[in-house]
Design a protein around this motif. Structure first.
Motif, mmCIF file in Angstrom:
data_model
loop_
_atom_site.group_PDB
_atom_site.id
_atom_site.type_symbol
_atom_site.label_atom_id
_atom_site.label_comp_id
_atom_site.label_asym_id
_atom_site.label_seq_id
_atom_site.Cartn_x
_atom_site.Cartn_y
_atom_site.Cartn_z
ATOM 1 N N ASP A 86 -15.580 9.023 14.495
ATOM 2 C CA ASP A 86 -16.806 8.213 14.636
ATOM 3 C C ASP A 86 -17.615 8.323 13.345
ATOM 4 O OD1 ASP A 86 -19.064 6.848 15.449
ATOM 5 O OD2 ASP A 86 -19.522 8.170 17.131
ATOM 6 N N ARG A 87 -17.264 7.478 12.385
ATOM 7 C CA ARG A 87 -17.913 7.530 11.060
ATOM 8 C C ARG A 87 -19.429 7.339 11.148
ATOM 9 N NH1 ARG A 87 -14.165 9.620 8.587
ATOM 10 N NH2 ARG A 87 -12.167 8.622 8.258
ATOM 11 N N GLU A 88 -19.880 6.511 12.096
ATOM 12 C CA GLU A 88 -21.318 6.225 12.200
ATOM 13 C C GLU A 88 -22.079 7.318 12.944
ATOM 14 O OE1 GLU A 88 -21.700 2.320 13.948
ATOM 15 O OE2 GLU A 88 -20.077 1.584 12.675
ATOM 16 N N GLY A 89 -21.404 8.036 13.824
ATOM 17 C CA GLY A 89 -22.066 9.064 14.616
ATOM 18 C C GLY A 89 -22.969 8.447 15.666
ATOM 19 N N LYS A 90 -23.635 9.302 16.414
ATOM 20 C CA LYS A 90 -24.553 8.780 17.422
ATOM 21 C C LYS A 90 -25.885 8.484 16.752
ATOM 22 C CE LYS A 90 -25.419 13.432 19.105
ATOM 23 N NZ LYS A 90 -25.080 14.428 20.076
ATOM 24 N N ALA A 91 -26.496 7.390 17.192
ATOM 25 C CA ALA A 91 -27.733 6.928 16.549
ATOM 26 C C ALA A 91 -28.908 7.866 16.837
ATOM 27 C CB ALA A 91 -28.056 5.511 17.014
ATOM 28 N N PHE A 92 -28.888 8.514 17.995
ATOM 29 C CA PHE A 92 -29.986 9.411 18.382
ATOM 30 C C PHE A 92 -29.463 10.381 19.428
ATOM 31 C CE2 PHE A 92 -30.093 5.461 20.725
ATOM 32 C CZ PHE A 92 -30.153 5.874 22.046
ATOM 33 N N ARG A 93 -30.208 11.469 19.636
ATOM 34 C CA ARG A 93 -29.801 12.499 20.590
ATOM 35 C C ARG A 93 -29.605 11.879 21.973
ATOM 36 N NH1 ARG A 93 -32.814 17.921 22.609
ATOM 37 N NH2 ARG A 93 -30.920 19.009 23.180
ATOM 38 N N PHE A 94 -28.514 12.243 22.624
ATOM 39 C CA PHE A 94 -28.124 11.749 23.946
ATOM 40 C C PHE A 94 -27.739 10.270 23.947
ATOM 41 C CE2 PHE A 94 -31.334 15.140 25.149
ATOM 42 C CZ PHE A 94 -30.389 16.106 25.438
ATOM 43 N N GLY A 95 -27.644 9.651 22.758
ATOM 44 C CA GLY A 95 -27.293 8.238 22.667
ATOM 45 C C GLY A 95 -25.795 8.015 22.781
ATOM 46 N N PRO A 96 -25.383 6.728 22.772
ATOM 47 C CA PRO A 96 -23.967 6.396 22.880
ATOM 48 C C PRO A 96 -23.172 6.978 21.712
ATOM 49 C CG PRO A 96 -25.342 4.414 23.008
ATOM 50 C CD PRO A 96 -26.237 5.553 22.647
ATOM 51 N N ARG A 97 -21.922 7.364 22.004
ATOM 52 C CA ARG A 97 -21.086 7.907 20.943
ATOM 53 C C ARG A 97 -19.614 7.694 21.274
ATOM 54 N NH1 ARG A 97 -23.348 12.869 23.218
ATOM 55 N NH2 ARG A 97 -25.128 11.541 23.266
ATOM 56 N N ILE A 98 -18.814 7.602 20.212
ATOM 57 C CA ILE A 98 -17.365 7.446 20.372
ATOM 58 C C ILE A 98 -16.764 8.746 20.883
ATOM 59 C CG2 ILE A 98 -15.196 7.162 19.077
ATOM 60 C CD1 ILE A 98 -16.652 4.974 17.457
ATOM 61 N N ILE A 99 -17.244 9.858 20.354
ATOM 62 C CA ILE A 99 -16.724 11.150 20.815
ATOM 63 C C ILE A 99 -17.817 12.211 20.707
ATOM 64 C CG2 ILE A 99 -15.782 12.035 18.640
ATOM 65 C CD1 ILE A 99 -13.957 12.083 22.038
ATOM 66 N N ASP A 100 -17.864 13.064 21.712
ATOM 67 C CA ASP A 100 -18.804 14.176 21.721
ATOM 68 C C ASP A 100 -18.030 15.408 22.181
ATOM 69 O OD1 ASP A 100 -21.376 15.376 21.482
ATOM 70 O OD2 ASP A 100 -21.616 15.294 23.655
ATOM 71 N N LEU A 101 -18.088 16.457 21.385
ATOM 72 C CA LEU A 101 -17.393 17.706 21.689
ATOM 73 C C LEU A 101 -18.398 18.847 21.705
ATOM 74 C CD1 LEU A 101 -14.460 17.088 19.208
ATOM 75 C CD2 LEU A 101 -14.181 17.317 21.681
ATOM 76 N N ASP A 102 -18.389 19.628 22.762
ATOM 77 C CA ASP A 102 -19.296 20.767 22.882
ATOM 78 C C ASP A 102 -18.530 22.002 23.319
ATOM 79 O OD1 ASP A 102 -21.936 19.629 22.366
ATOM 80 O OD2 ASP A 102 -21.653 18.517 24.228
ATOM 81 N N ILE A 103 -18.944 23.147 22.799
ATOM 82 C CA ILE A 103 -18.404 24.430 23.258
ATOM 83 C C ILE A 103 -19.186 24.822 24.513
ATOM 84 C CG2 ILE A 103 -18.028 26.863 22.706
ATOM 85 C CD1 ILE A 103 -18.144 26.021 19.696
ATOM 86 N N ILE A 104 -18.471 25.058 25.603
ATOM 87 C CA ILE A 104 -19.113 25.467 26.856
ATOM 88 C C ILE A 104 -19.092 26.993 26.966
ATOM 89 C CG2 ILE A 104 -19.067 25.267 29.367
ATOM 90 C CD1 ILE A 104 -19.801 22.665 27.777
ATOM 91 N N PHE A 105 -17.899 27.562 26.886
ATOM 92 C CA PHE A 105 -17.721 29.015 26.884
ATOM 93 C C PHE A 105 -16.863 29.389 25.683
ATOM 94 C CE2 PHE A 105 -17.599 29.119 31.836
ATOM 95 C CZ PHE A 105 -18.958 29.312 31.923
ATOM 96 N N PHE A 106 -17.109 30.571 25.139
ATOM 97 C CA PHE A 106 -16.240 31.152 24.107
ATOM 98 C C PHE A 106 -16.045 32.603 24.521
ATOM 99 C CE2 PHE A 106 -14.855 33.056 20.219
ATOM 100 C CZ PHE A 106 -14.263 32.035 19.477
#
Length: 168
Positions: A86-106
């Motif tokens: 996603d070269r453009e990234g999300k326009a704003f926090r919680f906004g639409p995005r092609i991909i979002d990856l988060d670490i839940i547990f490590f």
């Protein structure tokens, strides 16, 4: 000498373009990274947007990975994958995005910096994180709340109407 491998759980989501394909591409990128091996993938779920609701629904899943990266390195890898897809990234926090990856547990780590908090600070409020987590890590223990994703999901489902629909 073998390098140490850590177990981490990730949340993955998309609500722009071909959402399933976006998730599959991200999973593929992660699995081909020299420091990561994807060992579990949940079912895919169609989920109602949270926080900013005036956007398309998401497709979400959870991943279990083995990694030789530390939490900061893993976050950098996730950000690189997001940027590559996603070269453009999300326009704003919680906004639409092609991909979002988060670490839940490590592992069972409790960790906080300016850019990363583990376990994920809002996971226990989010059916779109907990429902897929139950597929592959339902018995993992939240290192702060001392509850499993299954227990957290049961509690939140009584308090919310967040829609999480299994995709076939």
């Amino acid at each position: 000498m073998m390098e140490q491998l850590f177990t981490a759980y990730l949340s993955i989501g998309s609500n722009k373009g071909d959402k399933r394909e976006n998730l599959n591409q991200a999973i593929d990128c992660l699995d081909h990274h020299k420091q990561i091996r994807v060992t579990g993938v949940s079912s895919f779920y169609r989920t109602q947007p949270q926080n900013f609701e005036d956007q398309d629904w998401f497709v979400n899943a959870a991943l279990k990975v083995e990694t030789s990266a530390d939490p900061g390195q893993l976050l950098n890898i996730l950000k690189q994958v997001e940027t590559s897809l996603d070269r453009e990234g999300k326009a704003f926090r919680f906004g639409p995005r092609i991909i979002d990856l988060d670490i839940i547990f490590f592992q069972d780590m409790v960790f906080k910096t300016d850019t990363l908090e583990i376990p994920h600070p809002r996971m226990q409020e989010r059916c779109f994180v907990l429902r897929p987590m139950c597929d592959i890590g339902g018995e993992a223990i939240h290192p702060v709340l001392k509850k499993t994703p299954r227990q957290l999901l049961k509690r939140i489902e009584k308090q919310t109407s967040q829609e999480v629909i299994l995709l076939d």
